[in-house]
Write a protein that holds these residues in place. Structure first.
Motif, PDB file in Angstrom:
ATOM      1  N   TYR A   1      46.689  40.605  52.225  1.00 55.98           N
ATOM      2  CA  TYR A   1      46.130  39.254  52.378  1.00 55.98           C
ATOM      3  C   TYR A   1      46.611  38.338  51.253  1.00 55.98           C
ATOM      4  N   PHE A   2      46.478  38.801  50.017  1.00 58.09           N
ATOM      5  CA  PHE A   2      46.865  37.963  48.887  1.00 58.09           C
ATOM      6  C   PHE A   2      48.376  37.768  48.807  1.00 58.09           C
ATOM      7  N   ALA A   3      49.138  38.753  49.232  1.00 57.14           N
ATOM      8  CA  ALA A   3      50.598  38.613  49.237  1.00 57.14           C
ATOM      9  C   ALA A   3      51.034  37.559  50.236  1.00 57.14           C
ATOM     10  N   ILE A   4      50.432  37.567  51.413  1.00 56.60           N
ATOM     11  CA  ILE A   4      50.788  36.609  52.463  1.00 56.60           C
ATOM     12  C   ILE A   4      50.353  35.204  52.096  1.00 56.60           C
ATOM     13  N   ASN A   5      49.193  35.076  51.454  1.00 55.66           N
ATOM     14  CA  ASN A   5      48.656  33.757  51.138  1.00 55.66           C
ATOM     15  C   ASN A   5      49.137  33.213  49.805  1.00 55.66           C
ATOM     16  N   ALA A   6      50.017  33.936  49.143  1.00 53.21           N
ATOM     17  CA  ALA A   6      50.532  33.462  47.854  1.00 53.21           C
ATOM     18  C   ALA A   6      51.522  32.328  48.059  1.00 53.21           C
ATOM     19  N   LYS A   7      51.384  31.305  47.245  1.00 51.07           N
ATOM     20  CA  LYS A   7      52.319  30.183  47.293  1.00 51.07           C
ATOM     21  C   LYS A   7      53.656  30.575  46.681  1.00 51.07           C
ATOM     22  N   LYS A   8      54.697  29.957  47.150  1.00 47.80           N
ATOM     23  CA  LYS A   8      56.018  30.209  46.609  1.00 47.80           C
ATOM     24  C   LYS A   8      56.042  29.880  45.120  1.00 47.80           C
ATOM     25  N   LYS A   9      56.626  30.780  44.335  1.00 42.71           N
ATOM     26  CA  LYS A   9      56.763  30.628  42.894  1.00 42.71           C
ATOM     27  C   LYS A   9      55.427  30.747  42.156  1.00 42.71           C
ATOM     28  N   ASP A  10      54.347  31.062  42.854  1.00 41.97           N
ATOM     29  CA  ASP A  10      53.065  31.264  42.203  1.00 41.97           C
ATOM     30  C   ASP A  10      52.841  32.770  42.091  1.00 41.97           C
ATOM     31  N   PHE A  11      53.097  33.316  40.915  1.00 41.29           N
ATOM     32  CA  PHE A  11      53.026  34.755  40.742  1.00 41.29           C
ATOM     33  C   PHE A  11      51.597  35.270  40.653  1.00 41.29           C
ATOM     34  N   THR A  12      50.631  34.388  40.436  1.00 38.66           N
ATOM     35  CA  THR A  12      49.257  34.831  40.254  1.00 38.66           C
ATOM     36  C   THR A  12      48.783  35.690  41.411  1.00 38.66           C
ATOM     37  N   ASN A  13      48.998  35.206  42.629  1.00 43.41           N
ATOM     38  CA  ASN A  13      48.578  35.962  43.805  1.00 43.41           C
ATOM     39  C   ASN A  13      49.353  37.264  43.952  1.00 43.41           C
ATOM     40  N   TYR A  14      50.621  37.245  43.608  1.00 45.33           N
ATOM     41  CA  TYR A  14      51.426  38.454  43.730  1.00 45.33           C
ATOM     42  C   TYR A  14      50.938  39.531  42.760  1.00 45.33           C
ATOM     43  N   PHE A  15      50.562  39.117  41.553  1.00 44.21           N
ATOM     44  CA  PHE A  15      50.035  40.085  40.592  1.00 44.21           C
ATOM     45  C   PHE A  15      48.745  40.710  41.111  1.00 44.21           C
ATOM     46  N   LEU A  16      47.886  39.876  41.706  1.00 42.07           N
ATOM     47  CA  LEU A  16      46.641  40.400  42.270  1.00 42.07           C
ATOM     48  C   LEU A  16      46.932  41.330  43.435  1.00 42.07           C
ATOM     49  N   SER A  17      47.864  40.935  44.271  1.00 45.70           N
ATOM     50  CA  SER A  17      48.237  41.755  45.420  1.00 45.70           C
ATOM     51  C   SER A  17      48.773  43.115  44.973  1.00 45.70           C
ATOM     52  N   LEU A  18      49.652  43.093  43.974  1.00 40.22           N
ATOM     53  CA  LEU A  18      50.243  44.340  43.483  1.00 40.22           C
ATOM     54  C   LEU A  18      49.215  45.206  42.751  1.00 40.22           C
ATOM     55  N   LEU A  19      48.268  44.543  42.071  1.00 42.88           N
ATOM     56  CA  LEU A  19      47.202  45.288  41.410  1.00 42.88           C
ATOM     57  C   LEU A  19      46.380  46.069  42.434  1.00 42.88           C
ATOM     58  N   LEU A  20      45.986  45.400  43.506  1.00 41.22           N
ATOM     59  CA  LEU A  20      45.210  46.060  44.552  1.00 41.22           C
ATOM     60  C   LEU A  20      46.036  47.139  45.248  1.00 41.22           C
ATOM     61  N   LEU A  21      47.346  46.902  45.368  1.00 43.36           N
ATOM     62  CA  LEU A  21      48.217  47.876  46.028  1.00 43.36           C
ATOM     63  C   LEU A  21      48.285  49.183  45.240  1.00 43.36           C
TER      64      LEU A  21
END
Length: 339
Positions: free
Chosen positions: A21-41
């Motif tokens: 969910y967080f990976a898909i909803n992450a804005k381009k160039k906004d790493f914050t969501n990607y870090f959260l997504s990877l943390l949960l992964l």
């Protein structure tokens, strides 16, 4: 026992879904969501390994190795997530991810789990859990403003609760795994409870008027603001600076909209879409600019008092905001100006 680990499996599965969910909803160039997504992964991979191993003790050792190896990235992703939101700007994530990922890959290649079970159990896993703990401690730095609010008995925002939930959930999971000899079954229930709690928070905050959990800019369904309105808002915003309305520590979007005779929606849309920031960050920038002027001209004030005189309601929020905007601490900035 089986019932307990059923919920553990459900927790791991939900963790994968939240990560997606967080990976898909992450804005381009906004790493914050990607870090959260990877943390949960990586958390979910670790938990899933425990679940499958419980149901199938003969689970292939390669899956056990992958599950254990995932732990080495939990701490770094927690740290990067909290830092990216609090400190802002580009994060040097490579030095926090690549060395560990490379080390565990090389280690796993030359010393695979199935041939060196004792080595993994006695040394490698302990080293991984120690590294995880170090990052938990380092991550605490970015929760200082929230801790300060708790000390001063200030009300917490929904995002404060979210960050505390992420941090405490990861810390509790670490504690459960490091004491697994005594709490092996609790880990399963804990993982399910943690992920379920995050899911519930996400649903509650989804329609919140505060910053979205996914750390995205607010989306607006109305049409773009016309040029005449844009020019008008641009001129009106200067009123906040001229009257120094931002010196009020409790100055809010609602108060600003009343003062500028604009709707909250239009003002928020302008700040988010045109200026590319949240209203609270805009006000923090105004306050930092005020603080910079005071640091350049006032010599008899303490740095802490200058923060309060600039509109900040605590020392920690002042220092955090100043460092985020200028890249320097107030003391470093003052020293630089005195040269």
């Amino acid at each position: 026992m089986t019932f307990l680990f059923f919920f553990s499996a459900l927790g791991a599965f939900n963790g994968f879904l939240l990560s997606l969910y967080f990976a898909i909803n992450a804005k381009k160039k906004d790493f914050t969501n990607y870090f959260l997504s990877l943390l949960l992964l990586v958390l979910s991979v670790r938990i899933a390994k425990s679940v499958f191993f419980f149901f199938n003790p003969d689970l292939a050792n390669i899956f056990i190795q992958i599950g254990l190896s995932a732990c080495i990235l939990i701490g770094p992703f927690l740290f990067l997530y909290l830092k990216s939101y609090t400190a802002g700007g580009k994060q040097n994530w490579i030095k926090h991810v690549v060395p560990y990922l490379g080390a565990i890959t090389i280690l796993g290649y030359f010393y695979p789990y199935d041939e060196h079970i004792v080595l993994w159990s006695s040394w490698i896993l302990k080293a991984i859990y120690f590294q995880w703990f170090i990052y938990i401690v380092l991550s605490l730095t970015y929760l200082r403003p929230i801790i300060q609010k708790l000390k001063e008995k200030e009300s917490l925002k929904r995002m404060d609760f979210w960050f505390l939930s992420i941090y405490l959930g990861v810390a509790a999971t670490w504690l459960a795994y490091t004491t697994a000899a005594y709490t092996s079954y609790i880990v399963g229930a804990l993982s399910f409870t943690f992920v379920l709690y995050l899911t519930v928070l996400l649903l509650i905050f989804r329609n919140s008027t505060e910053t979205a959990i996914s750390i995205e800019k607010e989306k607006y369904k109305n049409k773009e603001i016309d040029k005449e309105t844009l020019d008008s808002i641009d001129q009106k915003l200067s009123i906040i600076i001229e009257k120094e309305l931002f010196l009020n520590p409790n100055f809010s979007l609602e108060e600003a909209s009343k003062e500028l005779k604009l709707t909250k929606h239009i003002l928020s849309q302008y700040v988010n879409e045109v200026l590319g920031k949240s209203f609270s960050n805009l006000i923090k920038e105004y306050r930092v600019e005020k603080a910079k002027k005071l640091l350049e001209t006032e010599k008899n004030y303490t740095i802490e008092s200058l923060g309060y005189d600039s509109g900040f309601n605590s020392k920690s929020t002042f220092f955090t905001a100043f460092k985020k905007v200028t890249g320097l601490t107030p003391a470093e900035y003052q020293k630089l100006q005195s040269k």
